[in-house]
Scaffold this motif. Structure first.
Motif, mmCIF file in Angstrom:
data_model
loop_
_atom_site.group_PDB
_atom_site.id
_atom_site.type_symbol
_atom_site.label_atom_id
_atom_site.label_comp_id
_atom_site.label_asym_id
_atom_site.label_seq_id
_atom_site.Cartn_x
_atom_site.Cartn_y
_atom_site.Cartn_z
ATOM 1 N N LEU A 22 0.819 -1.214 0.000
ATOM 2 C CA LEU A 22 0.000 0.000 0.000
ATOM 3 C C LEU A 22 0.848 1.256 0.000
ATOM 4 C CD1 LEU A 22 -2.725 -1.091 2.595
ATOM 5 C CD2 LEU A 22 -2.863 -1.153 0.093
ATOM 6 N N PHE A 23 2.057 1.144 0.529
ATOM 7 C CA PHE A 23 2.989 2.284 0.543
ATOM 8 C C PHE A 23 4.258 1.856 -0.189
ATOM 9 C CE2 PHE A 23 0.757 2.323 4.767
ATOM 10 C CZ PHE A 23 -0.159 3.312 4.442
ATOM 11 N N PRO A 24 4.217 1.827 -1.517
ATOM 12 C CA PRO A 24 5.332 1.270 -2.292
ATOM 13 C C PRO A 24 6.646 2.023 -2.123
ATOM 14 C CG PRO A 24 3.752 2.413 -3.712
ATOM 15 C CD PRO A 24 3.113 2.310 -2.363
ATOM 16 N N ASN A 25 6.594 3.279 -1.726
ATOM 17 C CA ASN A 25 7.829 4.055 -1.576
ATOM 18 C C ASN A 25 8.413 3.978 -0.171
ATOM 19 O OD1 ASN A 25 7.686 5.006 -4.266
ATOM 20 N ND2 ASN A 25 6.233 6.604 -3.653
ATOM 21 N N LEU A 26 7.730 3.279 0.745
ATOM 22 C CA LEU A 26 8.196 3.191 2.121
ATOM 23 C C LEU A 26 9.159 2.021 2.273
ATOM 24 C CD1 LEU A 26 8.057 4.135 5.077
ATOM 25 C CD2 LEU A 26 6.061 2.640 5.377
ATOM 26 N N VAL A 27 10.387 2.336 2.639
ATOM 27 C CA VAL A 27 11.417 1.312 2.863
ATOM 28 C C VAL A 27 11.467 1.007 4.354
ATOM 29 C CG1 VAL A 27 13.869 0.755 2.651
ATOM 30 C CG2 VAL A 27 12.743 2.149 0.896
ATOM 31 N N ILE A 28 11.377 -0.266 4.704
ATOM 32 C CA ILE A 28 11.432 -0.682 6.102
ATOM 33 C C ILE A 28 12.834 -1.183 6.409
ATOM 34 C CG2 ILE A 28 10.512 -2.225 7.867
ATOM 35 C CD1 ILE A 28 8.550 -0.096 6.940
ATOM 36 N N ASP A 29 13.469 -0.550 7.370
ATOM 37 C CA ASP A 29 14.822 -0.886 7.782
ATOM 38 C C ASP A 29 14.789 -1.195 9.276
ATOM 39 O OD1 ASP A 29 17.394 0.723 9.110
ATOM 40 O OD2 ASP A 29 17.924 -0.604 7.452
ATOM 41 N N THR A 30 15.389 -2.306 9.702
ATOM 42 C CA THR A 30 15.252 -2.768 11.085
ATOM 43 C C THR A 30 15.726 -1.750 12.123
ATOM 44 O OG1 THR A 30 15.413 -5.088 10.403
ATOM 45 C CG2 THR A 30 15.840 -4.601 12.720
ATOM 46 N N PRO A 31 16.944 -1.189 12.020
ATOM 47 C CA PRO A 31 17.352 -0.199 13.027
ATOM 48 C C PRO A 31 16.414 1.011 13.068
ATOM 49 C CG PRO A 31 19.243 -0.952 11.769
ATOM 50 C CD PRO A 31 18.038 -1.485 11.074
ATOM 51 N N HIS A 32 15.984 1.440 11.901
ATOM 52 C CA HIS A 32 15.070 2.579 11.846
ATOM 53 C C HIS A 32 13.732 2.228 12.456
ATOM 54 C CE1 HIS A 32 12.169 5.223 9.517
ATOM 55 N NE2 HIS A 32 12.867 6.070 10.219
ATOM 56 N N LEU A 33 13.248 1.022 12.213
ATOM 57 C CA LEU A 33 11.968 0.580 12.766
ATOM 58 C C LEU A 33 12.037 0.505 14.290
ATOM 59 C CD1 LEU A 33 9.101 -0.460 12.238
ATOM 60 C CD2 LEU A 33 10.065 -2.770 12.053
ATOM 61 N N ILE A 34 13.124 -0.050 14.815
ATOM 62 C CA ILE A 34 13.295 -0.136 16.268
ATOM 63 C C ILE A 34 13.334 1.257 16.878
ATOM 64 C CG2 ILE A 34 14.878 -0.827 18.118
ATOM 65 C CD1 ILE A 34 15.686 -3.204 16.332
ATOM 66 N N GLY A 35 14.076 2.158 16.240
ATOM 67 C CA GLY A 35 14.131 3.540 16.722
ATOM 68 C C GLY A 35 12.772 4.210 16.708
ATOM 69 N N SER A 36 11.967 3.882 15.701
ATOM 70 C CA SER A 36 10.630 4.461 15.606
ATOM 71 C C SER A 36 9.768 4.046 16.797
ATOM 72 C CB SER A 36 9.954 4.030 14.297
ATOM 73 O OG SER A 36 10.659 4.516 13.179
ATOM 74 N N TYR A 37 9.826 2.777 17.167
ATOM 75 C CA TYR A 37 9.024 2.301 18.292
ATOM 76 C C TYR A 37 9.554 2.809 19.634
ATOM 77 C CZ TYR A 37 6.162 -0.924 15.535
ATOM 78 O OH TYR A 37 5.250 -1.450 14.648
ATOM 79 N N LEU A 38 10.845 3.089 19.701
ATOM 80 C CA LEU A 38 11.449 3.523 20.964
ATOM 81 C C LEU A 38 11.558 5.039 21.083
ATOM 82 C CD1 LEU A 38 14.315 0.881 21.387
ATOM 83 C CD2 LEU A 38 12.019 0.877 22.388
#
Length: 337
Positions: A90-106
């Motif tokens: 649904l968000f084709p331009n959104l790149v999911i990166d693990t360190p960035h994802l963890i930082g987002s939740y924290l």
């Protein structure tokens, strides 16, 4: 704490300004001044923390737990929706990166793979990174006597702002946490102390402060002038201080609808971009006029935020507030918060 309707009105107006800003930004239209809603939010946040802590004997841990339970659940849910939306295409331009994802939740500023800025998966969550940082500093100040807390916050944020003049490398946590934007929380805290001591300006001065803020924000918009924290922070301070002056003088009208939008402002802020993205995509594909797409996106984005407030935020808040852990001791039952 007694409901301060002026603060509720400001939260509502700030949220609506941000909604309009994002709708206009997606269409390359001019409403950049709407981003100043964030400045108002930060000043209001500093004010609220000082006022609500006045008669509460909270430990730093209890304060942080309370703030985390208030802010995190809805934000984590919105972030998770973004993540699953990206995996679903649904968000084709959104790149999911693990360190960035963890930082987002924290609530940590981690360099995003989507444009290289220090914003989380849910982009508007960058302001919550600042909020959580302020809460940490405020929690530390709770270890001091009430009369010393503001001085401690002034020392912490003043020192960070000074250091910020020497930190010139964008994209680093040091740069993020030393921006002059953090002084808006401190300004709100100072206003909170003035409010508690009964030293806010008189109503006529308050009206003048509000007029200066509104005129200046309008001028920036109409002239398409460049603006930054050094300009918007004083205007946000004028607006908050002016509204509180009218609040003290009982000169604010009762506007239940606007007060309700203030209650829903956090959900509006979190969820409006989802609706705006859909409306803009549909509107552009249908060839609708830009102005119609913009206002439709803003209105529907606000309505979606209100719906999320009723369906997600309020039920979560009620559940957390009234939760009980029941356990048994010999001969009796004990119910604890």
């Amino acid at each position: 704490m007694k409901t301060l309707y002026g603060i509720q009105y400001l939260r509502a107006i700030a949220a609506l300004a941000v909604v309009l800003f994002h709708a206009a930004e997606r269409l390359d239209e001019n409403f950049a001044i709407g981003a100043a809603g964030v400045d108002v939010f930060f000043v209001v946040s500093g004010f609220i923390m000082i006022v609500i802590s006045q008669n509460r004997n909270q430990t730093p841990g209890a304060f942080l737990k309370d703030r985390l339970l208030r802010i995190a659940p809805s934000y984590w849910l919105a972030t998770t929706v973004m993540v699953f939306g990206a995996f679903a295409g649904l968000f084709p331009n959104l790149v999911i990166d693990t360190p960035h994802l963890i930082g987002s939740y924290l609530f940590l500023p981690v360099l995003s793979p989507n444009g290289g800025a220090l914003w989380p998966v849910l982009v508007q969550g960058w302001t919550l990174n600042y909020e959580m940082f302020f809460y940490l500093a405020f929690a530390a100040s709770l270890m001091l006597a009430p009369g010393r807390r503001l001085a401690a916050l002034s020392l912490i944020f003043g020192a960070l702002a000074v250091v910020g003049f020497a930190v010139t490398t964008p994209g680093t946590p040091a740069f993020f946490y030393t921006r002059p934007l953090i002084l808006e929380f401190l300004a709100g805290a100072v206003i909170g102390r003035l409010w508690l001591s009964g030293r806010v300006p008189r109503a006529d001065t308050g009206l003048m402060l509000i007029a200066v803020a509104i005129f200046s924000f309008t001028a920036i918009y109409l002239l398409r002038a460049e603006f930054n924290t050094f300009l918007c922070a004083p205007l946000a301070i004028c607006l908050v201080l002016g509204v509180l002056a009218l609040e003290k003088a009982d000169m604010l009208p009762t506007l239940p609808g606007l007060a309700y939008l203030g209650d829903a402002s956090y959900s509006i802020y979190l969820w409006h971009t989802f609706a705006i993205s859909v409306v803009l995509k549909l509107g552009l594909s249908a060839g609708l006029p830009t102005w119609l797409i913009l206002w439709s996106g803003a209105v529907i984005g606000t309505l979606v935020g209100i719906a999320c407030y009723e369906v997600i935020e309020r039920p979560l808040h009620v559940f957390i507030k009234h939760r009980r852990i029941v356990f048994r001791l010999p001969g009796r039952r004990v119910t604890a918060d």
